[in-house]
Motif scaffolding. Structure first.
Motif, PDB file in Angstrom:
ATOM      1  N   GLY A  15     -94.745 -45.418   5.083  1.00  0.00           N
ATOM      2  CA  GLY A  15     -95.262 -44.964   3.793  1.00  0.00           C
ATOM      3  C   GLY A  15     -96.284 -43.865   4.045  1.00  0.00           C
ATOM      4  O   GLY A  15     -96.396 -43.347   5.158  1.00  0.00           O
ATOM      5  N   GLY A  41     -91.166 -43.495   3.057  1.00  0.00           N
ATOM      6  CA  GLY A  41     -91.740 -43.270   1.730  1.00  0.00           C
ATOM      7  C   GLY A  41     -91.120 -44.100   0.632  1.00  0.00           C
ATOM      8  O   GLY A  41     -91.357 -43.854  -0.550  1.00  0.00           O
ATOM      9  N   GLY A  42     -90.313 -45.091   1.002  1.00  0.00           N
ATOM     10  CA  GLY A  42     -89.549 -45.820  -0.006  1.00  0.00           C
ATOM     11  C   GLY A  42     -90.257 -47.038  -0.595  1.00  0.00           C
ATOM     12  O   GLY A  42     -89.723 -47.685  -1.479  1.00  0.00           O
ATOM     13  N   THR A  45     -95.263 -45.972  -1.821  1.00  0.00           N
ATOM     14  CA  THR A  45     -95.433 -44.518  -1.862  1.00  0.00           C
ATOM     15  C   THR A  45     -94.485 -43.888  -2.880  1.00  0.00           C
ATOM     16  O   THR A  45     -94.881 -42.994  -3.632  1.00  0.00           O
ATOM     17  N   LEU A  46     -93.258 -44.387  -2.929  1.00  0.00           N
ATOM     18  CA  LEU A  46     -92.298 -43.848  -3.896  1.00  0.00           C
ATOM     19  C   LEU A  46     -92.687 -44.244  -5.322  1.00  0.00           C
ATOM     20  O   LEU A  46     -92.470 -43.484  -6.261  1.00  0.00           O
TER      21      LEU A  46
END
Ligand code: FAD
Length: 109
Positions: A15, A41-42, A45-46
């Motif tokens: 992240g 980044g999933g 963070t996404l």
């Protein structure tokens, strides 16, 4: 056949925190790998709204404490990164807006 990988640091989780740490470690000259179980980044963070508030959002009720003091330099740190002269080079990133305004309810402020 190759042997086990030798690195100084293994970062768990890709992240924003892990990616930022990886960039700083590599910039400081460490060999580092990042291990991500799902997708970069999933995670949270996404899900983020993308507001660079540096924690101010959580002091919106004007209960300013030591956390707020610790966060006071965050805008300058982010501005430096966005200008390409900070701890992580984000100069290619185009913010959707230059400013984000917060206001507190039920107070004169
Ligand atoms: C709805 C929502 C809105 C938000 N809006 C904002 C905002 O506007 N501004 C702001 O500053 N913050 C916001 N936040 C907070 C911000 O998104 C988080 O603080 C930040 O993204 C956390 O980053 P992280 O890298 O710690 O975690 P994550 O982004 O969750 O990354 C953790 C990663 O670790 C991986 N992982 C977990 N376990 C393992 C394992 N055992 N092995 C390998 N990988 C693993 C996960 O798959 C994941 O990719 C918001 C959060 C949410 C939920």
């Amino acid at each position: 056949m190759s042997g086990p990988a030798q690195v100084d640091v293994a970062v768990i989780g890709g992240g924003i925190a892990g990616l930022w740490l990886l960039a700083r470690l590599q910039k400081a000259g460490y060999s580092a790998v990042l291990l991500e179980a799902e997708a970069l980044g999933g995670g949270q963070t996404l899900a983020s709204q993308g507001i660079v508030h540096g924690g101010l959002k959580y002091a919106i009720n004007l209960t300013l404490g030591s956390d707020s003091e610790a966060l006071a330099d965050m805008p300058a740190r982010w501005r430096a990164c966005l200008d390409g002269r900070g701890e992580v080079d984000l100069h290619g990133l185009k913010p959707a807006a230059e400013r984000h305004l917060f206001w507190a309810r039920r107070t004169l402020a």
